[in-house]
Design a protein around this motif. Sequence first.
Motif, PDB file in Angstrom:
ATOM      1  N   ILE A   1      44.612  35.803  26.212  1.00  0.00           N
ATOM      2  CA  ILE A   1      45.459  36.935  27.273  1.00  0.00           C
ATOM      3  C   ILE A   1      44.385  37.430  27.977  1.00  0.00           C
ATOM      4  O   ILE A   1      44.068  37.733  28.950  1.00  0.00           O
ATOM      5  CB  ILE A   1      46.587  37.413  26.690  1.00  0.00           C
ATOM      6  CG1 ILE A   1      47.325  36.753  26.090  1.00  0.00           C
ATOM      7  CG2 ILE A   1      47.233  38.414  27.736  1.00  0.00           C
ATOM      8  CD1 ILE A   1      48.678  37.281  25.169  1.00  0.00           C
ATOM      9  N   ALA A   2      43.396  38.813  27.263  1.00  0.00           N
ATOM     10  CA  ALA A   2      43.101  39.212  28.560  1.00  0.00           C
ATOM     11  C   ALA A   2      41.260  38.866  28.695  1.00  0.00           C
ATOM     12  O   ALA A   2      41.590  39.382  30.085  1.00  0.00           O
ATOM     13  CB  ALA A   2      41.884  40.564  27.099  1.00  0.00           C
ATOM     14  N   GLY A   3      41.052  37.437  28.522  1.00  0.00           N
ATOM     15  CA  GLY A   3      39.982  36.967  29.735  1.00  0.00           C
ATOM     16  C   GLY A   3      40.686  36.130  30.668  1.00  0.00           C
ATOM     17  O   GLY A   3      40.253  35.859  31.702  1.00  0.00           O
ATOM     18  N   MET A   4      42.124  36.051  30.571  1.00  0.00           N
ATOM     19  CA  MET A   4      43.110  35.057  31.228  1.00  0.00           C
ATOM     20  C   MET A   4      43.543  36.393  32.623  1.00  0.00           C
ATOM     21  O   MET A   4      42.814  36.349  33.237  1.00  0.00           O
ATOM     22  CB  MET A   4      44.137  34.206  31.132  1.00  0.00           C
ATOM     23  CG  MET A   4      44.361  33.213  30.505  1.00  0.00           C
ATOM     24  SD  MET A   4      42.902  31.680  30.918  1.00  0.00           S
ATOM     25  CE  MET A   4      41.986  31.695  30.056  1.00  0.00           C
ATOM     26  N   GLU A   5      43.518  37.660  31.978  1.00  0.00           N
ATOM     27  CA  GLU A   5      43.637  38.644  32.928  1.00  0.00           C
ATOM     28  C   GLU A   5      42.250  39.065  34.143  1.00  0.00           C
ATOM     29  O   GLU A   5      42.153  38.993  35.379  1.00  0.00           O
ATOM     30  CB  GLU A   5      43.934  39.731  32.414  1.00  0.00           C
ATOM     31  CG  GLU A   5      45.678  39.894  31.737  1.00  0.00           C
ATOM     32  CD  GLU A   5      46.428  39.926  32.712  1.00  0.00           C
ATOM     33  OE1 GLU A   5      46.111  39.905  33.799  1.00  0.00           O
ATOM     34  OE2 GLU A   5      47.837  39.404  32.667  1.00  0.00           O
ATOM     35  N   ALA A   6      41.082  38.685  33.390  1.00  0.00           N
ATOM     36  CA  ALA A   6      39.833  39.285  34.106  1.00  0.00           C
ATOM     37  C   ALA A   6      39.564  37.564  34.389  1.00  0.00           C
ATOM     38  O   ALA A   6      39.450  37.822  36.033  1.00  0.00           O
ATOM     39  CB  ALA A   6      38.814  38.908  32.930  1.00  0.00           C
ATOM     40  N   LEU A   7      39.739  36.388  33.746  1.00  0.00           N
ATOM     41  CA  LEU A   7      39.315  35.349  35.107  1.00  0.00           C
ATOM     42  C   LEU A   7      40.343  35.889  36.794  1.00  0.00           C
ATOM     43  O   LEU A   7      40.441  34.293  37.664  1.00  0.00           O
ATOM     44  CB  LEU A   7      40.078  34.455  35.110  1.00  0.00           C
ATOM     45  CG  LEU A   7      40.040  33.241  34.641  1.00  0.00           C
ATOM     46  CD1 LEU A   7      38.333  33.046  34.826  1.00  0.00           C
ATOM     47  CD2 LEU A   7      40.086  31.727  34.039  1.00  0.00           C
ATOM     48  N   ALA A   8      41.383  36.531  36.339  1.00  0.00           N
ATOM     49  CA  ALA A   8      42.228  36.484  37.683  1.00  0.00           C
ATOM     50  C   ALA A   8      41.538  37.367  38.802  1.00  0.00           C
ATOM     51  O   ALA A   8      42.496  37.025  39.904  1.00  0.00           O
ATOM     52  CB  ALA A   8      43.829  37.216  37.359  1.00  0.00           C
ATOM     53  N   GLY A   9      40.999  37.937  38.738  1.00  0.00           N
ATOM     54  CA  GLY A   9      40.113  38.709  39.782  1.00  0.00           C
ATOM     55  C   GLY A   9      39.785  38.024  40.671  1.00  0.00           C
ATOM     56  O   GLY A   9      38.911  36.269  40.488  1.00  0.00           O
ATOM     57  N   PRO A  10      39.692  38.301  41.702  1.00  0.00           N
ATOM     58  CA  PRO A  10      38.989  37.434  43.231  1.00  0.00           C
ATOM     59  C   PRO A  10      37.829  37.455  42.906  1.00  0.00           C
ATOM     60  O   PRO A  10      37.231  36.094  43.761  1.00  0.00           O
ATOM     61  CB  PRO A  10      39.664  38.558  43.997  1.00  0.00           C
ATOM     62  CG  PRO A  10      39.879  40.289  43.640  1.00  0.00           C
ATOM     63  CD  PRO A  10      39.576  39.926  42.249  1.00  0.00           C
ATOM     64  N   LEU A  11      37.030  38.601  42.325  1.00  0.00           N
ATOM     65  CA  LEU A  11      35.420  38.013  42.504  1.00  0.00           C
ATOM     66  C   LEU A  11      35.173  37.308  41.186  1.00  0.00           C
ATOM     67  O   LEU A  11      34.531  36.505  40.565  1.00  0.00           O
ATOM     68  CB  LEU A  11      34.662  39.653  41.859  1.00  0.00           C
ATOM     69  CG  LEU A  11      34.520  40.712  42.730  1.00  0.00           C
ATOM     70  CD1 LEU A  11      33.589  41.650  42.856  1.00  0.00           C
ATOM     71  CD2 LEU A  11      34.748  40.032  44.463  1.00  0.00           C
ATOM     72  N   HIS A  12      36.113  36.647  40.499  1.00  0.00           N
ATOM     73  CA  HIS A  12      35.608  35.859  39.323  1.00  0.00           C
ATOM     74  C   HIS A  12      37.241  34.638  39.194  1.00  0.00           C
ATOM     75  O   HIS A  12      36.487  33.787  40.161  1.00  0.00           O
ATOM     76  CB  HIS A  12      36.083  36.480  38.035  1.00  0.00           C
ATOM     77  CG  HIS A  12      35.673  35.863  36.471  1.00  0.00           C
ATOM     78  ND1 HIS A  12      34.885  34.547  36.776  1.00  0.00           N
ATOM     79  CD2 HIS A  12      35.543  35.755  34.961  1.00  0.00           C
ATOM     80  CE1 HIS A  12      34.211  34.391  35.510  1.00  0.00           C
ATOM     81  NE2 HIS A  12      35.621  35.055  34.400  1.00  0.00           N
ATOM     82  N   GLY A  13      37.376  34.048  38.851  1.00  0.00           N
ATOM     83  CA  GLY A  13      38.750  32.885  39.287  1.00  0.00           C
ATOM     84  C   GLY A  13      39.007  32.418  40.412  1.00  0.00           C
ATOM     85  O   GLY A  13      39.218  31.682  40.339  1.00  0.00           O
ATOM     86  N   ARG A  14      39.689  33.721  41.092  1.00  0.00           N
ATOM     87  CA  ARG A  14      40.767  33.653  41.603  1.00  0.00           C
ATOM     88  C   ARG A  14      39.822  33.362  43.033  1.00  0.00           C
ATOM     89  O   ARG A  14      39.926  33.445  44.282  1.00  0.00           O
ATOM     90  CB  ARG A  14      41.278  34.784  42.373  1.00  0.00           C
ATOM     91  CG  ARG A  14      42.245  34.387  43.133  1.00  0.00           C
ATOM     92  CD  ARG A  14      43.145  35.718  43.493  1.00  0.00           C
ATOM     93  NE  ARG A  14      43.742  36.643  42.398  1.00  0.00           N
ATOM     94  CZ  ARG A  14      43.796  37.805  42.979  1.00  0.00           C
ATOM     95  NH1 ARG A  14      44.139  38.267  43.821  1.00  0.00           N
ATOM     96  NH2 ARG A  14      44.237  38.851  41.765  1.00  0.00           N
ATOM     97  N   ALA A  15      38.046  33.750  43.077  1.00  0.00           N
ATOM     98  CA  ALA A  15      37.335  33.033  43.974  1.00  0.00           C
ATOM     99  C   ALA A  15      37.881  31.719  44.779  1.00  0.00           C
ATOM    100  O   ALA A  15      37.160  31.011  45.586  1.00  0.00           O
ATOM    101  CB  ALA A  15      36.310  32.852  43.939  1.00  0.00           C
ATOM    102  N   ASN A  16      37.710  30.757  44.023  1.00  0.00           N
ATOM    103  CA  ASN A  16      38.295  29.369  44.650  1.00  0.00           C
ATOM    104  C   ASN A  16      39.251  29.524  45.315  1.00  0.00           C
ATOM    105  O   ASN A  16      39.184  28.587  46.493  1.00  0.00           O
ATOM    106  CB  ASN A  16      38.340  28.108  43.178  1.00  0.00           C
ATOM    107  CG  ASN A  16      39.774  28.096  42.495  1.00  0.00           C
ATOM    108  OD1 ASN A  16      40.251  29.319  42.543  1.00  0.00           O
ATOM    109  ND2 ASN A  16      39.755  27.966  41.130  1.00  0.00           N
ATOM    110  N   GLN A  17      39.971  29.774  44.901  1.00  0.00           N
ATOM    111  CA  GLN A  17      41.057  30.450  46.362  1.00  0.00           C
ATOM    112  C   GLN A  17      40.880  30.894  47.559  1.00  0.00           C
ATOM    113  O   GLN A  17      41.270  31.050  48.585  1.00  0.00           O
ATOM    114  CB  GLN A  17      42.351  31.105  45.554  1.00  0.00           C
ATOM    115  CG  GLN A  17      44.050  31.651  46.473  1.00  0.00           C
ATOM    116  CD  GLN A  17      44.616  32.556  45.380  1.00  0.00           C
ATOM    117  OE1 GLN A  17      44.582  32.235  44.559  1.00  0.00           O
ATOM    118  NE2 GLN A  17      45.632  33.100  46.278  1.00  0.00           N
ATOM    119  N   GLU A  18      40.223  31.832  47.170  1.00  0.00           N
ATOM    120  CA  GLU A  18      39.429  32.592  48.682  1.00  0.00           C
ATOM    121  C   GLU A  18      38.621  31.698  48.869  1.00  0.00           C
ATOM    122  O   GLU A  18      38.697  31.526  50.807  1.00  0.00           O
ATOM    123  CB  GLU A  18      39.164  34.080  48.033  1.00  0.00           C
ATOM    124  CG  GLU A  18      39.401  34.938  47.578  1.00  0.00           C
ATOM    125  CD  GLU A  18      39.093  36.799  47.490  1.00  0.00           C
ATOM    126  OE1 GLU A  18      37.494  36.543  47.472  1.00  0.00           O
ATOM    127  OE2 GLU A  18      40.052  37.880  47.699  1.00  0.00           O
TER     128      GLU A  18
END
Length: 410
Positions: free
Chosen positions: A241-258
């Motif tokens: 869960i902690a890892g997924m919250e880290a992934l959610a940030g725009p500089l990490h996992g959300r970069a594909n959305q951006e």
Amino acid sequence: MFTSVDVTTLSNRTNCSSLSPAIPSSGDLDVRITAAMLDTGLRGVPVGTCTTSFITPEQGLHYRGYPIADLVNHTPEQLMHLVFMGSLGSPSEVDGFSQVLANRAGLSATVKMQISNLPRHIHPMSAFAAAIRFCQWEYPTGDYHKDALNLLAKAPELAATVIRRHKGCEPLSNAEAENRSMGYVERFCELLVGSEACTTQFVEAVKIFHKLHYDHGGGNLSMFVAKAVASGHSDLYGSVIAGMEALAGPLHGRANQEGLTFVQDILEKLGAAATPKQVREEVQRRFDNKEKIVGFGHAVLRCEDPRASILYDYAANHFPENPLVKMALMLRTEAPKVVCKKASNPYANVDAISGTVLAAAGFSHAEYFTILFGLSRLVGMTRQIVYERCEARDGKGVPIYRPKYVYKEG
């Protein structure tokens, strides 16, 4: 052969030295910490070992010693076996591992009800993290190996159910949810969009996306956070869960959305008939205005991200007339000509094209791209947690993380 739900063999399958000679040397680890290295996010500071993957500047991501470019034609199940078990496996071994996951798949009525009660206004990754919390409450074993397999097995239905709830779709029927005869990614796709809308084109695109995101070394933010939380002996679910919250940030996992938004914005401004010169000038304008050129540059690589190369080739071959793909391909050649003025690696990374491929394949809901990323990254994340908790240091596990901070008068 992995023929039952017994997971004790996991801890005996981490040696990958026989897979490939492409195993990096640890080199000289006598690192001198200087004041200039403080407050830089531990960038480049060695802190541990990773058995599942590594990145080199010239060839990019490797799973267990194999360059990702050499693995693209393998099935998702083969690569999951590689990351989780340490080898590509024989057909019977891969089938056995897949059966282990199929046996553990499925969500209880309680978990489905809890997901159905989640508010729809929250960010999809917050909903996904909450759904993993529901699994923590429903399926706890206290065993990192078993919890890893349980979560990995339930993740396709978990992710699909969260997205459908967030979009306001009807819940899955019991018959749809209980069909476990298909492959891991095929099942997710069908659970997500339904059997009638689940085209071969869509499944193939998600398969490629899925395979390219299983793991990415031990020090990326989401992986590091998950393992740090696990080092305090939080269970696997809480750590993920902690890892997924880290992934959610725009500089990490959300970069594909951006990344998709970036391509869409330029396409909307310049139009489908834009020339390479116009694209380069638009990138230059944004660069001069200190706007982010999304999807270009990488902290480790000194070449185009091989994962991006795979997706660019796939997009060009399968969606050559798609306007988004055409624009992304022009950005591939024109953006580095601008970014090179500042970055040592101006070339495309995977986020420059992954969202465009998903959109071209029929899934244009960018707000859910990070859940797809998280679904894939669970493979490496759960396996790395198991290693640090159960196998590192001859089975003693990694101690609780406790880096030193230097007091600064402020």
